[in-house]
Motif scaffolding. Structure first.
Motif, PDB file in Angstrom:
ATOM      1  N   LEU A   1       0.816  -1.210   0.000  1.00 36.33           N
ATOM      2  CA  LEU A   1       0.000   0.000   0.000  1.00 36.33           C
ATOM      3  C   LEU A   1       0.853   1.266   0.000  1.00 36.33           C
ATOM      4  CD1 LEU A   1      -2.778  -0.982   2.565  1.00 36.33           C
ATOM      5  CD2 LEU A   1      -3.034  -0.761   0.092  1.00 36.33           C
ATOM      6  N   ARG A   2       2.047   1.180   0.536  1.00 40.25           N
ATOM      7  CA  ARG A   2       2.888   2.375   0.631  1.00 40.25           C
ATOM      8  C   ARG A   2       3.619   2.620  -0.682  1.00 40.25           C
ATOM      9  NH1 ARG A   2       6.927   3.302   4.935  1.00 40.25           N
ATOM     10  NH2 ARG A   2       7.634   1.161   4.608  1.00 40.25           N
ATOM     11  N   PRO A   3       3.587   3.848  -1.199  1.00 44.62           N
ATOM     12  CA  PRO A   3       4.321   4.135  -2.439  1.00 44.62           C
ATOM     13  C   PRO A   3       5.821   3.927  -2.303  1.00 44.62           C
ATOM     14  CG  PRO A   3       2.705   5.856  -1.957  1.00 44.62           C
ATOM     15  CD  PRO A   3       2.767   4.991  -0.754  1.00 44.62           C
ATOM     16  N   ALA A   4       6.375   4.120  -1.088  1.00 48.12           N
ATOM     17  CA  ALA A   4       7.819   3.949  -0.916  1.00 48.12           C
ATOM     18  C   ALA A   4       8.236   2.509  -1.175  1.00 48.12           C
ATOM     19  CB  ALA A   4       8.226   4.382   0.498  1.00 48.12           C
ATOM     20  N   ILE A   5       7.443   1.553  -0.716  1.00 47.85           N
ATOM     21  CA  ILE A   5       7.778   0.138  -0.924  1.00 47.85           C
ATOM     22  C   ILE A   5       7.635  -0.220  -2.393  1.00 47.85           C
ATOM     23  CG2 ILE A   5       7.102  -2.213  -0.357  1.00 47.85           C
ATOM     24  CD1 ILE A   5       8.609  -0.796   1.830  1.00 47.85           C
ATOM     25  N   LEU A   6       6.577   0.235  -3.022  1.00 46.84           N
ATOM     26  CA  LEU A   6       6.393  -0.061  -4.446  1.00 46.84           C
ATOM     27  C   LEU A   6       7.518   0.553  -5.278  1.00 46.84           C
ATOM     28  CD1 LEU A   6       2.538   0.545  -4.667  1.00 46.84           C
ATOM     29  CD2 LEU A   6       3.724  -1.650  -4.545  1.00 46.84           C
ATOM     30  N   GLY A   7       7.933   1.763  -4.928  1.00 42.43           N
ATOM     31  CA  GLY A   7       9.038   2.378  -5.655  1.00 42.43           C
ATOM     32  C   GLY A   7      10.347   1.642  -5.444  1.00 42.43           C
ATOM     33  N   TYR A   8      10.571   1.149  -4.234  1.00 41.02           N
ATOM     34  CA  TYR A   8      11.805   0.406  -3.974  1.00 41.02           C
ATOM     35  C   TYR A   8      11.812  -0.926  -4.718  1.00 41.02           C
ATOM     36  CZ  TYR A   8      15.665  -1.709  -1.389  1.00 41.02           C
ATOM     37  OH  TYR A   8      16.840  -2.314  -1.057  1.00 41.02           O
ATOM     38  N   VAL A   9      10.651  -1.570  -4.829  1.00 41.16           N
ATOM     39  CA  VAL A   9      10.566  -2.811  -5.595  1.00 41.16           C
ATOM     40  C   VAL A   9      10.907  -2.557  -7.060  1.00 41.16           C
ATOM     41  CG1 VAL A   9       8.981  -4.592  -6.417  1.00 41.16           C
ATOM     42  CG2 VAL A   9       8.946  -3.910  -4.017  1.00 41.16           C
ATOM     43  N   VAL A  10      10.400  -1.472  -7.611  1.00 40.37           N
ATOM     44  CA  VAL A  10      10.725  -1.127  -9.000  1.00 40.37           C
ATOM     45  C   VAL A  10      12.223  -0.866  -9.147  1.00 40.37           C
ATOM     46  CG1 VAL A  10      10.334   0.566 -10.817  1.00 40.37           C
ATOM     47  CG2 VAL A  10       8.411  -0.250  -9.442  1.00 40.37           C
ATOM     48  N   THR A  11      12.827  -0.205  -8.164  1.00 42.08           N
ATOM     49  CA  THR A  11      14.268   0.038  -8.207  1.00 42.08           C
ATOM     50  C   THR A  11      15.061  -1.264  -8.210  1.00 42.08           C
ATOM     51  OG1 THR A  11      13.960   2.138  -7.039  1.00 42.08           O
ATOM     52  CG2 THR A  11      16.184   1.208  -7.062  1.00 42.08           C
ATOM     53  N   LEU A  12      14.627  -2.228  -7.387  1.00 43.26           N
ATOM     54  CA  LEU A  12      15.307  -3.527  -7.350  1.00 43.26           C
ATOM     55  C   LEU A  12      15.178  -4.254  -8.683  1.00 43.26           C
ATOM     56  CD1 LEU A  12      14.278  -4.788  -3.785  1.00 43.26           C
ATOM     57  CD2 LEU A  12      16.501  -3.891  -4.485  1.00 43.26           C
ATOM     58  N   VAL A  13      13.998  -4.190  -9.283  1.00 41.23           N
ATOM     59  CA  VAL A  13      13.796  -4.873 -10.560  1.00 41.23           C
ATOM     60  C   VAL A  13      14.677  -4.260 -11.635  1.00 41.23           C
ATOM     61  CG1 VAL A  13      12.116  -5.398 -12.348  1.00 41.23           C
ATOM     62  CG2 VAL A  13      11.486  -5.605  -9.954  1.00 41.23           C
ATOM     63  N   HIS A  14      14.737  -2.944 -11.682  1.00 44.93           N
ATOM     64  CA  HIS A  14      15.571  -2.276 -12.682  1.00 44.93           C
ATOM     65  C   HIS A  14      17.054  -2.550 -12.453  1.00 44.93           C
ATOM     66  CE1 HIS A  14      12.230   0.865 -13.654  1.00 44.93           C
ATOM     67  NE2 HIS A  14      12.006  -0.322 -14.216  1.00 44.93           N
ATOM     68  N   SER A  15      17.422  -2.910 -11.213  1.00 41.87           N
ATOM     69  CA  SER A  15      18.818  -3.234 -10.921  1.00 41.87           C
ATOM     70  C   SER A  15      19.161  -4.674 -11.248  1.00 41.87           C
ATOM     71  CB  SER A  15      19.119  -2.954  -9.443  1.00 41.87           C
ATOM     72  OG  SER A  15      18.881  -1.590  -9.125  1.00 41.87           O
ATOM     73  N   GLY A  16      18.186  -5.467 -11.670  1.00 42.64           N
ATOM     74  CA  GLY A  16      18.451  -6.835 -12.088  1.00 42.64           C
ATOM     75  C   GLY A  16      18.250  -7.886 -11.036  1.00 42.64           C
ATOM     76  N   TYR A  17      17.624  -7.580  -9.906  1.00 38.72           N
ATOM     77  CA  TYR A  17      17.403  -8.568  -8.857  1.00 38.72           C
ATOM     78  C   TYR A  17      16.154  -9.395  -9.150  1.00 38.72           C
ATOM     79  CZ  TYR A  17      20.714  -5.670  -6.254  1.00 38.72           C
ATOM     80  OH  TYR A  17      21.819  -4.964  -5.865  1.00 38.72           O
TER      81      TYR A  17
END
Length: 433
Positions: A339-355
């Motif tokens: 629900l929190r935008p911060a968590i969703l944004g961090y997940v997107v950052t991890l995906v873009h980093s190749g994790y």
């Protein structure tokens, strides 16, 4: 701490004195007959007043429990008790997450050395670290004439570890990259799972020679295996907010309850299989556990989980990316209501980093029905919550388009399908420049 007269003693003294004074002044011997026994009782209580104040201490059979487990709580009056003490009463304050057995009253027992003990069963119903409130202990003398409040004692601290559900997952991880472990890697090497038979090469071990094939082909052949590797599992716990109502181990679970119990179960499963597990708590800047393995590492993770959800500074996606460096071949499991935008944004950052990221949804199903609202908000709440769920579904669809699977936590077998898909995608050939 001194012995003070009770209200009954004060009433007896006042009534006896009043009756005797009236009997003398009004020359009423009948009133004197009524007042003399009361005066005798008052003098008796005063004469047999205790001279010492007993000491009190408490004990716990175990101060570390799992959810739903119980222990014995003892209130002890050690040593020889003054014989003029007639009764010692202990009142245990009720707390939210502890249940007492018996719930109403219990009778103490005397030991051979004169120690009086009161035993009560205490059952912890929710994870966390809490204090058992100080019991109020009162001692009374014969005939209930005098009493004393015994001094307060230090509260007992009970640490309740999250209940580790029976969690199992398939023996497949996307990118096993360690040196030892139980997962089959995509590279040949020393292991337990056969990959085939090939001709002998310089450096092969003699114990790997397949003599039956070598005798048939007249050339040395060896049995090759896939190497056994481990992986680093990063558990990302979203403790920034709690959604839903928590009723303990026997009732409904909030989003934080589900996330903490899931983190404990996942950590135990992968540590049992020889993997390295790391815990990242997003609700605080200093919380978390470094990657490690073994039973002692599991205890460190459980000790950190009991403090999850405490008030702390919430981290945004930039702070999470800056403070928590993750290895490239790690498996990241996000436990969050999403629900929190911060968590969703961090997940997107991890995906873009190749994790490799897997999102585990911990949002309760009954959030819309358990919220306590007034009449005006109760009419607008269902519509507002439905709109928020539609927005959340759109955000989860975007994560799915980025390759992040989202599964709802349901215990054993939750991650089987997504782990198989992630391992299949990781094993597929890739184009490189």
């Amino acid at each position: 701490m001194t012995w003070r007269p009770t209200h009954a003693q004060v009433r007896v003294v006042c009534v006896a004195a009043g009756l005797l004074v009236v009997a003398v002044v009004a020359r009423r011997p009948d009133l004197a007959v009524l007042g003399v026994p009361l005066a005798f009782v008052a003098v008796w209580g005063r004469f047999f007043r205790p001279r010492t104040v007993p000491e009190v201490r408490t004990e716990l059979d175990a101060d570390v429990l799992f959810e739903g487990q119980a222990t014995t709580y003892r209130v002890l009056v050690p040593g020889t008790v003054d014989p003029d003490i007639d009764l010692v009463v202990a009142a245990l304050p009720r707390t939210q997450w502890f249940r007492y057995d018996p719930p109403q009253a219990a009778l103490g027992e005397s030991a051979a050395d004169g120690t009086v003990s009161l035993e009560v069963g205490v059952r912890s119903e929710r994870w966390g670290q809490r204090n058992l409130e100080r019991p109020q202990v009162i001692a009374t003398s014969d005939l209930g004439a005098y009493r004393v409040h015994l001094p307060d004692i230090e509260p007992q601290v009970v640490t309740t570890l999250p209940l580790r559900e029976g969690f199992e997952a398939v023996d497949a991880v996307p990118r096993p990259a360690g040196l030892v472990g139980l997962h089959r890697s995509r590279r040949p090497g020393e292991g337990t799972e056969l990959s085939g038979v090939r001709p002998f090469r310089t450096g092969d071990r003699l114990r790997r020679i397949n003599w039956s094939v070598s005798a048939r082909t007249r050339e040395l052949h060896v049995t090759s295996t896939w190497s056994d590797r481990d992986t680093e599992v990063v558990i990302l716990l979203d403790s920034g907010g709690e959604v839903g109502i928590s009723e303990g181990i026997d009732g409904r679970s909030s989003s934080l309850d589900t996330a903490v119990r899931a983190a404990a179960s996942i950590a135990e499963h992968y540590l049992r299989h020889g993997d390295r597990v790391r815990l990242v708590d997003t609700g605080t800047a200093v919380g978390g556990v470094r990657a490690g393995s073994g039973r002692s590492h599991l205890r460190r993770i459980l000790d950190v989980l009991v403090h999850a959800g405490q008030k702390g500074r919430q981290q945004d996606e930039h702070a999470l990316a800056r403070r928590h460096r993750i290895r490239p071949d790690s498996l990241v499991l996000v436990l969050s209501p999403l629900l929190r935008p911060a968590i969703l944004g961090y997940v997107v950052t991890l995906v873009h980093s190749g994790y490799t990221v897997i999102a585990v949804d911990t949002l309760p199903d009954d959030v819309a029905t358990v919220t306590q609202l007034d009449q005006h908000d109760a009419q607008a709440w269902p519509l507002g919550w439905r709109i928020r769920l539609l927005e959340r579904r759109r955000e989860l669809d975007r994560l799915g388009n980025l390759g992040v699977p989202t599964v709802r936590w349901r215990g054993a077998g939750t991650l089987d399908e997504v782990l198989r898909d992630a391992a299949r995608v990781a094993a597929a050939p890739r184009m490189r420049s």
